[in-house]
Design a protein around this motif. Sequence first.
Motif, PDB file in Angstrom:
ATOM      1  N   ASP A 154      15.363 -11.201   5.423  1.00  0.00           N
ATOM      2  CA  ASP A 154      14.263 -10.328   5.003  1.00  0.00           C
ATOM      3  C   ASP A 154      14.782  -9.083   4.268  1.00  0.00           C
ATOM      4  OD1 ASP A 154      12.526 -12.107   6.178  1.00  0.00           O
ATOM      5  OD2 ASP A 154      12.077 -10.873   7.928  1.00  0.00           O
ATOM      6  N   SER A 155      15.951  -8.579   4.686  1.00  0.00           N
ATOM      7  CA  SER A 155      16.480  -7.353   4.069  1.00  0.00           C
ATOM      8  C   SER A 155      17.177  -7.636   2.743  1.00  0.00           C
ATOM      9  CB  SER A 155      17.490  -6.679   5.003  1.00  0.00           C
ATOM     10  OG  SER A 155      16.904  -6.439   6.246  1.00  0.00           O
ATOM     11  N   ALA A 156      17.770  -8.839   2.641  1.00  0.00           N
ATOM     12  CA  ALA A 156      18.595  -9.141   1.462  1.00  0.00           C
ATOM     13  C   ALA A 156      17.790  -9.701   0.293  1.00  0.00           C
ATOM     14  CB  ALA A 156      19.688 -10.137   1.847  1.00  0.00           C
ATOM     15  N   ARG A 157      16.553 -10.159   0.549  1.00  0.00           N
ATOM     16  CA  ARG A 157      15.815 -10.829  -0.538  1.00  0.00           C
ATOM     17  C   ARG A 157      15.476  -9.827  -1.655  1.00  0.00           C
ATOM     18  NH1 ARG A 157      10.647 -11.291   3.339  1.00  0.00           N
ATOM     19  NH2 ARG A 157       9.756  -9.267   2.848  1.00  0.00           N
ATOM     20  N   ALA A 158      15.316 -10.391  -2.870  1.00  0.00           N
ATOM     21  CA  ALA A 158      15.032  -9.525  -4.017  1.00  0.00           C
ATOM     22  C   ALA A 158      13.572  -9.064  -4.005  1.00  0.00           C
ATOM     23  CB  ALA A 158      15.330 -10.283  -5.304  1.00  0.00           C
ATOM     24  N   ALA A 159      12.662  -9.952  -3.545  1.00  0.00           N
ATOM     25  CA  ALA A 159      11.227  -9.644  -3.597  1.00  0.00           C
ATOM     26  C   ALA A 159      10.800  -8.885  -2.346  1.00  0.00           C
ATOM     27  CB  ALA A 159      10.423 -10.941  -3.713  1.00  0.00           C
ATOM     28  N   ALA A 160      10.383  -7.639  -2.528  1.00  0.00           N
ATOM     29  CA  ALA A 160       9.829  -6.825  -1.433  1.00  0.00           C
ATOM     30  C   ALA A 160      10.684  -6.885  -0.162  1.00  0.00           C
ATOM     31  CB  ALA A 160       8.390  -7.269  -1.134  1.00  0.00           C
ATOM     32  N   PRO A 161      11.950  -6.486  -0.261  1.00  0.00           N
ATOM     33  CA  PRO A 161      12.813  -6.565   0.926  1.00  0.00           C
ATOM     34  C   PRO A 161      12.364  -5.614   2.031  1.00  0.00           C
ATOM     35  CG  PRO A 161      13.902  -5.336  -0.815  1.00  0.00           C
ATOM     36  CD  PRO A 161      12.647  -5.900  -1.413  1.00  0.00           C
ATOM     37  N   LEU A 162      12.771  -5.967   3.255  1.00  0.00           N
ATOM     38  CA  LEU A 162      12.506  -5.107   4.409  1.00  0.00           C
ATOM     39  C   LEU A 162      13.315  -3.826   4.278  1.00  0.00           C
ATOM     40  CD1 LEU A 162      11.713  -4.495   7.403  1.00  0.00           C
ATOM     41  CD2 LEU A 162      13.706  -5.837   8.069  1.00  0.00           C
ATOM     42  N   LYS A 163      12.622  -2.704   4.135  1.00  0.00           N
ATOM     43  CA  LYS A 163      13.291  -1.398   4.111  1.00  0.00           C
ATOM     44  C   LYS A 163      12.229  -0.318   4.316  1.00  0.00           C
ATOM     45  CE  LYS A 163      13.012  -0.576  -0.825  1.00  0.00           C
ATOM     46  NZ  LYS A 163      13.619  -0.662  -2.118  1.00  0.00           N
ATOM     47  N   PRO A 164      12.626   0.823   4.888  1.00  0.00           N
ATOM     48  CA  PRO A 164      11.626   1.864   5.078  1.00  0.00           C
ATOM     49  C   PRO A 164      11.217   2.477   3.744  1.00  0.00           C
ATOM     50  CG  PRO A 164      13.725   2.443   6.164  1.00  0.00           C
ATOM     51  CD  PRO A 164      13.951   1.179   5.406  1.00  0.00           C
ATOM     52  N   ALA A 165       9.933   2.809   3.583  1.00  0.00           N
ATOM     53  CA  ALA A 165       9.508   3.596   2.424  1.00  0.00           C
ATOM     54  C   ALA A 165      10.194   4.960   2.529  1.00  0.00           C
ATOM     55  CB  ALA A 165       7.985   3.764   2.454  1.00  0.00           C
ATOM     56  N   THR A 166      10.426   5.593   1.386  1.00  0.00           N
ATOM     57  CA  THR A 166      11.151   6.877   1.433  1.00  0.00           C
ATOM     58  C   THR A 166      10.379   7.924   2.235  1.00  0.00           C
ATOM     59  OG1 THR A 166      10.150   7.368  -0.698  1.00  0.00           O
ATOM     60  CG2 THR A 166      12.422   6.603  -0.733  1.00  0.00           C
ATOM     61  N   ASP A 167       9.049   7.773   2.286  1.00  0.00           N
ATOM     62  CA  ASP A 167       8.243   8.745   3.030  1.00  0.00           C
ATOM     63  C   ASP A 167       7.756   8.208   4.382  1.00  0.00           C
ATOM     64  OD1 ASP A 167       6.684   6.893   1.725  1.00  0.00           O
ATOM     65  OD2 ASP A 167       5.135   8.291   1.096  1.00  0.00           O
ATOM     66  N   ALA A 168       8.430   7.173   4.911  1.00  0.00           N
ATOM     67  CA  ALA A 168       8.022   6.634   6.222  1.00  0.00           C
ATOM     68  C   ALA A 168       8.612   7.469   7.351  1.00  0.00           C
ATOM     69  CB  ALA A 168       8.488   5.183   6.358  1.00  0.00           C
ATOM     70  N   VAL A 169       7.871   7.540   8.450  1.00  0.00           N
ATOM     71  CA  VAL A 169       8.390   8.149   9.677  1.00  0.00           C
ATOM     72  C   VAL A 169       9.096   7.038  10.453  1.00  0.00           C
ATOM     73  CG1 VAL A 169       7.715   9.170  11.894  1.00  0.00           C
ATOM     74  CG2 VAL A 169       6.539   9.853   9.789  1.00  0.00           C
ATOM     75  N   CYS A 204       0.824  -1.204   0.000  1.00  0.00           N
ATOM     76  CA  CYS A 204       0.000   0.000   0.000  1.00  0.00           C
ATOM     77  C   CYS A 204       0.862   1.259   0.000  1.00  0.00           C
ATOM     78  CB  CYS A 204      -0.930  -0.036   1.221  1.00  0.00           C
ATOM     79  SG  CYS A 204      -2.246   1.180   1.101  1.00  0.00           S
ATOM     80  N   PRO A 205       1.533   1.519  -1.137  1.00  0.00           N
ATOM     81  CA  PRO A 205       2.397   2.710  -1.201  1.00  0.00           C
ATOM     82  C   PRO A 205       1.599   4.003  -1.023  1.00  0.00           C
ATOM     83  CG  PRO A 205       2.702   1.298  -3.135  1.00  0.00           C
ATOM     84  CD  PRO A 205       1.505   0.766  -2.393  1.00  0.00           C
ATOM     85  N   GLU A 206       0.265   3.923  -1.206  1.00  0.00           N
ATOM     86  CA  GLU A 206      -0.572   5.120  -1.051  1.00  0.00           C
ATOM     87  C   GLU A 206      -1.074   5.290   0.388  1.00  0.00           C
ATOM     88  OE1 GLU A 206      -1.295   2.216  -2.381  1.00  0.00           O
ATOM     89  OE2 GLU A 206      -3.420   1.946  -2.828  1.00  0.00           O
ATOM     90  N   ALA A 207      -0.584   4.485   1.327  1.00  0.00           N
ATOM     91  CA  ALA A 207      -1.045   4.575   2.729  1.00  0.00           C
ATOM     92  C   ALA A 207      -0.927   6.004   3.243  1.00  0.00           C
ATOM     93  CB  ALA A 207      -0.236   3.621   3.611  1.00  0.00           C
ATOM     94  N   GLU A 208      -1.933   6.425   3.985  1.00  0.00           N
ATOM     95  CA  GLU A 208      -1.966   7.795   4.509  1.00  0.00           C
ATOM     96  C   GLU A 208      -0.894   7.993   5.586  1.00  0.00           C
ATOM     97  OE1 GLU A 208      -4.636   6.077   3.602  1.00  0.00           O
ATOM     98  OE2 GLU A 208      -5.544   7.467   2.175  1.00  0.00           O
ATOM     99  N   VAL A 209      -0.603   6.937   6.332  1.00  0.00           N
ATOM    100  CA  VAL A 209       0.440   7.018   7.368  1.00  0.00           C
ATOM    101  C   VAL A 209       1.375   5.828   7.183  1.00  0.00           C
ATOM    102  CG1 VAL A 209       0.926   6.972   9.859  1.00  0.00           C
ATOM    103  CG2 VAL A 209      -1.160   8.091   9.012  1.00  0.00           C
ATOM    104  N   LYS A 210       2.686   6.100   7.182  1.00  0.00           N
ATOM    105  CA  LYS A 210       3.669   5.014   7.099  1.00  0.00           C
ATOM    106  C   LYS A 210       4.648   5.164   8.252  1.00  0.00           C
ATOM    107  CE  LYS A 210       3.629   4.926   2.086  1.00  0.00           C
ATOM    108  NZ  LYS A 210       4.425   5.045   0.860  1.00  0.00           N
ATOM    109  N   LEU A 211       4.728   4.137   9.056  1.00  0.00           N
ATOM    110  CA  LEU A 211       5.680   4.140  10.158  1.00  0.00           C
ATOM    111  C   LEU A 211       6.669   3.007   9.940  1.00  0.00           C
ATOM    112  CD1 LEU A 211       3.235   4.461  13.202  1.00  0.00           C
ATOM    113  CD2 LEU A 211       4.537   6.293  12.104  1.00  0.00           C
ATOM    114  N   PHE A 212       7.943   3.264  10.201  1.00  0.00           N
ATOM    115  CA  PHE A 212       8.945   2.200  10.202  1.00  0.00           C
ATOM    116  C   PHE A 212       9.437   2.103  11.638  1.00  0.00           C
ATOM    117  CE2 PHE A 212      12.997   0.080   9.528  1.00  0.00           C
ATOM    118  CZ  PHE A 212      12.680  -0.867   8.560  1.00  0.00           C
ATOM    119  N   VAL A 213       8.993   1.025  12.296  1.00  0.00           N
ATOM    120  CA  VAL A 213       9.288   0.866  13.724  1.00  0.00           C
ATOM    121  C   VAL A 213      10.524  -0.006  13.871  1.00  0.00           C
ATOM    122  CG1 VAL A 213       8.388   0.034  15.924  1.00  0.00           C
ATOM    123  CG2 VAL A 213       6.838   1.054  14.256  1.00  0.00           C
TER     124      VAL A 213
END
Length: 199
Positions: free
Chosen positions: A157-172, A115-124
């Motif tokens: 989770d971070s190294a995989r090619a498919a949807a790796p774990l990383k913050p969205a550029t606009d995440a808090v 959901c890249p269009e999410a109104e709120v993005k948090l990276f905890v």
Amino acid sequence: MSARVFTVAIDGPAAAGKGTIARAVAERFGFRHLDTGLLYRAVGARGGDPVVAARTLSPADLARADLRTAAAGQAASRVATIPAVREALTDFQRRFARQEGGAVLDGRDIGTVICPEAEVKLFVTASDEVRARRRWLELGGDEAEVLASLRERDSRDSARAAAPLKPATDAVILDTSAMSVDEAVARAIAEVERRLPAG
Ligand code: C5P
């Protein structure tokens, strides 16, 4: 309950506090909550062909009592590297995210892929040691092993090619290493309040 579509995406590494924050935010605003890690855990726990499991996942699979174990977490992170598994789970998560009345989803790729269009993005996040301590308090066992297992899962989770774990550029980014649960929840609620449409 409002009829508006409003999505809160909460991503981050294992045992950072995503689930606790997600449940508290959902309760505070009357949004539905989906723990997306449970989908991957259920696929891993089924055994057999993970793509078939992902395509035929049922509520009974999600109700299994053994999904919270460390072994289930490792199995989940292995099946989560398979693109066809992720694809089979995508539509359900997208529909959940954009349902009316508001939704909170926690996972690894909610703000980046689901959901890249999410109104709120948090990276905890939190330090490895703090996360391992929290998970150890929850599950018991040997603390050093818990730490090693978390690190193994995070790096997969971070190294995989498919949807790796990383913050969205606009995440808090919310680093909960030195925060109480109440403080982390209050910060998350404040981020949602800032973005909720007035009225
Ligand atoms: O969040 P949880 O620890 O239950 O997730 C288990 C595993 O499922 C993660 O380590 C990750 O590999 C996978 N996962 C994922 N994408 C998500 C949620 C979980 O790849 N959105």
